[in-house]
Motif scaffolding. Structure first.
Motif, PDB file in Angstrom:
ATOM      1  N   ALA A   1       0.834  -1.211   0.000  1.00 20.85           N
ATOM      2  CA  ALA A   1       0.000   0.000   0.000  1.00 20.85           C
ATOM      3  C   ALA A   1       0.867   1.259   0.000  1.00 20.85           C
ATOM      4  O   ALA A   1       0.610   2.206  -0.753  1.00 20.85           O
ATOM      5  CB  ALA A   1      -0.927  -0.009   1.213  1.00 20.85           C
ATOM      6  N   ARG A   2       1.909   1.285   0.836  1.00 24.44           N
ATOM      7  CA  ARG A   2       2.747   2.488   0.925  1.00 24.44           C
ATOM      8  C   ARG A   2       3.454   2.796  -0.393  1.00 24.44           C
ATOM      9  O   ARG A   2       3.765   3.945  -0.698  1.00 24.44           O
ATOM     10  CB  ARG A   2       3.796   2.321   2.040  1.00 24.44           C
TER      11      ARG A   2
ATOM     12  N   LEU B   1      -1.229   2.585   6.380  1.00 21.09           N
ATOM     13  CA  LEU B   1      -1.113   2.261   4.952  1.00 21.09           C
ATOM     14  C   LEU B   1      -0.560   3.422   4.122  1.00 21.09           C
ATOM     15  O   LEU B   1      -0.192   3.226   2.961  1.00 21.09           O
ATOM     16  CB  LEU B   1      -2.485   1.840   4.398  1.00 21.09           C
ATOM     17  N   ALA B   2      -0.494   4.624   4.720  1.00 19.37           N
ATOM     18  CA  ALA B   2      -0.047   5.795   3.946  1.00 19.37           C
ATOM     19  C   ALA B   2       1.464   5.753   3.736  1.00 19.37           C
ATOM     20  O   ALA B   2       2.210   5.325   4.624  1.00 19.37           O
ATOM     21  CB  ALA B   2      -0.423   7.077   4.689  1.00 19.37           C
TER      22      ALA B   2
ATOM     23  N   ASP C   1      -5.551   3.931   8.218  1.00 14.41           N
ATOM     24  CA  ASP C   1      -5.191   4.819   7.105  1.00 14.41           C
ATOM     25  C   ASP C   1      -3.757   5.335   7.272  1.00 14.41           C
ATOM     26  O   ASP C   1      -3.003   5.420   6.306  1.00 14.41           O
ATOM     27  CB  ASP C   1      -6.162   6.010   7.029  1.00 14.41           C
TER      28      ASP C   1
ATOM     29  N   THR D   1      -3.655   0.031  -4.302  1.00 15.95           N
ATOM     30  CA  THR D   1      -4.312   1.273  -3.894  1.00 15.95           C
ATOM     31  C   THR D   1      -4.767   1.104  -2.440  1.00 15.95           C
ATOM     32  O   THR D   1      -4.825  -0.020  -1.922  1.00 15.95           O
ATOM     33  CB  THR D   1      -5.546   1.566  -4.761  1.00 15.95           C
ATOM     34  N   HIS D   2      -5.101   2.219  -1.804  1.00 14.82           N
ATOM     35  CA  HIS D   2      -5.594   2.169  -0.424  1.00 14.82           C
ATOM     36  C   HIS D   2      -6.819   1.243  -0.338  1.00 14.82           C
ATOM     37  O   HIS D   2      -6.913   0.397   0.556  1.00 14.82           O
ATOM     38  CB  HIS D   2      -5.954   3.588   0.027  1.00 14.82           C
ATOM     39  N   GLN D   3      -7.721   1.381  -1.302  1.00 15.92           N
ATOM     40  CA  GLN D   3      -8.938   0.560  -1.289  1.00 15.92           C
ATOM     41  C   GLN D   3      -8.604  -0.921  -1.475  1.00 15.92           C
ATOM     42  O   GLN D   3      -9.173  -1.784  -0.805  1.00 15.92           O
ATOM     43  CB  GLN D   3      -9.906   1.028  -2.398  1.00 15.92           C
TER      44      GLN D   3
END
Ligand SMILES: [Zn+2]
Length: 643
Positions: free
Chosen positions: A368-369, A639-640, A636, A374-376
């Motif tokens: 994810a990072r 995962l960013a 969130d 994607t975040h989703q």
């Protein structure tokens, strides 16, 4: 208390009489076989030269010529049995054939050890110090025999399959010079350093047996090499080998995401433990698709359309981040009882919930990072994992700690009731436990610290060093306590050893999300089904099946399909009187939700047919994570991308 001499003599007589009395008629055990000499941490007084010919693409016979210098009349040669990465005695001894040993042109007899069947006692004549060894490795010729390693366009060489080595020494103390002959014109990738090239034969620089076996070679005629860290002093490359040239079409965005993976891993661990790193990536619907970690490379078998169908193949996008993470977690740092001095000493797998569980966690987080997911997509992937454990029946009898033995119990053979037997749950349940730990550290420290700090402190030590550092359970607990004081020993032991506990979903809740079910699959899940040609109805009817012919791959223990006595390999021929199709089956599940009539199937198992009624009215159910606005969105933050 003190016994008198008389009472001791009396006691001795009594025991002797009673032992004689209970002896039973029948055989007594033969003297045990002499054990193999244990490996010693001293230099092997000789060296191995091994020449491997892997150019027979049709018959897939790999020919090995080996010279072992430094032998004596007591020499025992070993075929590697316990393989790092598989954590199990999975060396392919059943494909080892044609062993001939000679010295000065004369045959040297050998016998296999009757207990340690991977060991060969060699009758080296007195005064002889060098032997020539010849054998073949019979790589699988079809999927029926084993997972394919050689196709017309891609092949993989794992050195453990093509080398015999002397017993009695640490693998790092045995020098080896290896060479490999590939089909003419083929390119290859490996962590090994090339010494010289002679036509189709490449000779690698002398290394240790430990490093050789940790450095497989992938090769092919449709190959692409991508620099994932341009200009870096310590290069990272993606070496892709494909069935067809057209599969190698990486877009600029895809390359950018893979490059971001390298940078996000460096931000997480703050170190590297290799001179250079190579992802050996096969895109083939013939050779096996596996992920296998090594210190300076990884074997990564992806969906052949990994790059050309980027969105549809997102479901396996954590593969490279997972295997890359293993360079730190698994290869550089390894459980003390899992590390072994050579490849024929048994491994103990009890800490795989760190080795694999935390790697599974970072694999998904780094995906994810870096933008590989994607975040989703990352949320959708986590929803699948959460839903599996929310309903897994085997948690009622078996702890996740006990599943760390699974690689030894079952080397990934098909199972009749996986959700009841449990299988390698330390990967994904481990991932959920580490998510819980991460959100807990973030909560307790009010956002000041996280599991990233543990990763840096535990895996980031000794930057640049390749020397493995082992650890114990207490080391893990101490490192967690240094990040955030808490009763981590109790936290971990409860979750690892507990039986019949609620599913470990606390990390998702504390991360600001809830697991919910709707009648529509996530895009990630739908694409996974399409790409795998499967229909996943695990959370409703309780089956996972082939979308075209309706053959059931898995029945979920305790599900409606289980109650209706369906089993894997049963084929659904008809749904409510009409010929099976995936859409018709889904439509029948939808319709049954509003009615009382059961779903009626005609099924076939072998040459037996029967009619089955499934009394299920819960409709289609697919897992999703939805935001719970009452709780901070820690997930969130996790995962960013790191800035
Ligand atoms: Zn792994």
């Amino acid at each position: 208390m003190r016994h008198t001499l008389t009472s001791q003599l009396w006691l001795f007589t009594l025991i002797a009489v009673s032992m004689t009395a209970v002896a039973s008629p029948g055989p007594t055990p033969a003297a045990p076989q002499t054990p193999l000499p244990p490996p010693k941490d001293v230099p092997f007084p000789g060296a191995i030269t091994v020449a491997v010919e892997a150019s027979d693409l049709q018959r897939r016979i790999v020919r090995v010529h080996e010279t072992v210098r430094g032998v004596n009349p007591h020499t025992i040669l070993l075929y590697p049995q316990w393989l790092p990465g598989t954590h199990a005695p999975e060396g392919p001894i059943d494909r080892f054939a044609g062993l001939k040993i000679t010295a000065n042109g004369k045959a040297v007899p050998w016998t296999r050890d009757p207990v340690e069947v991977f060991a060969f006692h060699v009758a080296v004549p007195a005064g002889v110090t060098s032997i020539d060894v010849e054998f073949q490795y019979l790589s699988p010729t079809s999927g029926k025999v084993g997972p394919l390693e050689i196709s017309d366009h891609v092949l993989m060489v794992e050195w453990n399959s093509v080398v015999l080595y002397p017993a009695g020494y640490f693998a790092r103390q045995i020098p080896v010079t290896a060479s490999l002959t590939l089909p003419t014109g083929w390119k290859f990738g490996s962590a090994l350093e090339t010494d010289s090239v002679n036509g189709a034969q490449t000779t690698f620089k002398r290394t240790s047996l430990a490093t050789l076996i940790d450095s497989p070679v992938y090769a092919g005629d449709h190959a692409l090499r991508v620099d994932l860290d341009p200009g870096a002093a310590v290069p990272v490359h993606l070496d892709v080998f494909a069935d067809r040239e057209s599969l190698l079409a990486l877009t600029a965005d895809e390359i950018a995401a893979h490059r971001a993976l390298v940078q996000q891993a460096y931000k997480l661990f703050g170190s590297h433990h290799y001179a250079h790193y190579d992802f050996l990536y096969s895109l083939s619907d013939q050779v096996q698709q596996q992920g296998l970690e090594h210190h300076q490379s990884s074997e990564d078998g992806g969906d052949p359309e990994s790059f050309t169908e980027w969105t549809k193949t997102a479901f396996e996008r954590d593969l490279l981040p997972h295997e890359f993470t293993h360079s730190w977690n698994g290869k550089f740092r390894r459980p003390a009882d899992l590390w072994t001095p050579n490849f024929n000493v048994p491994m103990r797998d009890g800490l795989l919930w760190v080795y694999e569980g935390q790697t599974n966690y970072w694999g998904n987080v780094l995906a994810a990072r870096s933008g590989l997911l994607t975040h989703q997509q990352a949320l959708d992937s986590l929803a699948q994992v959460a839903a599996y454990y929310a309903e897994e029946a085997g948690r009622q009898w078996r702890s996740v700690a006990d599943t760390t033995n699974d690689e030894i119990i079952n080397p990934r053979h098909p199972m009749p009731w996986r959700t009841y037997q449990r299988f390698e749950d330390y990967y994904e349940e481990g991932q959920l436990i580490w998510l819980e730990a991460d959100t807990l550290i973030r909560s307790l420290s009010r956002g000041a610290r996280s599991l990233d700090d543990f990763a840096k402190a535990f895996f980031g030590i000794n930057d640049g060093s390749f020397t493995t550092v082992t650890y114990t359970f207490n080391d893990v607990v101490q490192a967690l306590n240094a990040v955030e004081p808490y009763d981590w020993a109790d936290f971990l032991r409860k979750r690892l050893d507990g039986v019949a506990l609620p599913a470990p979903l606390e990390g998702i809740r504390r991360g600001g999300y809830q697991l919910v079910y709707t009648d529509t699959p996530s895009e990630l899940s739908k694409n996974a089904d399409d790409q795998r040609k499967r229909v996943n109805l695990s959370n409703s009817l309780g089956v996972n099946l082939d979308d075209k012919d309706g053959t059931i791959a898995e029945v979920v223990w305790g599900s409606p399909a289980f109650a209706a006595q369906l089993t894997e390999s049963t084929q659904i021929l008809a749904v409510n009187g009409n010929a099976y199709s995936a859409d018709l089956l889904k439509e029948a599940i939808r319709a049954a939700k509003d009615g009382k009539a059961p779903i009626e199937l005609i099924v076939k198992n072998g040459d037996r047919f029967k009619v089955v009624s499934i009394d299920y009215h819960g409709g289609l159910r697919y897992p999703h994570l939805v935001r719970d606005e009452s709780t901070p969105a820690l997930l969130d933050d996790i995962l960013a991308p790191r800035p």
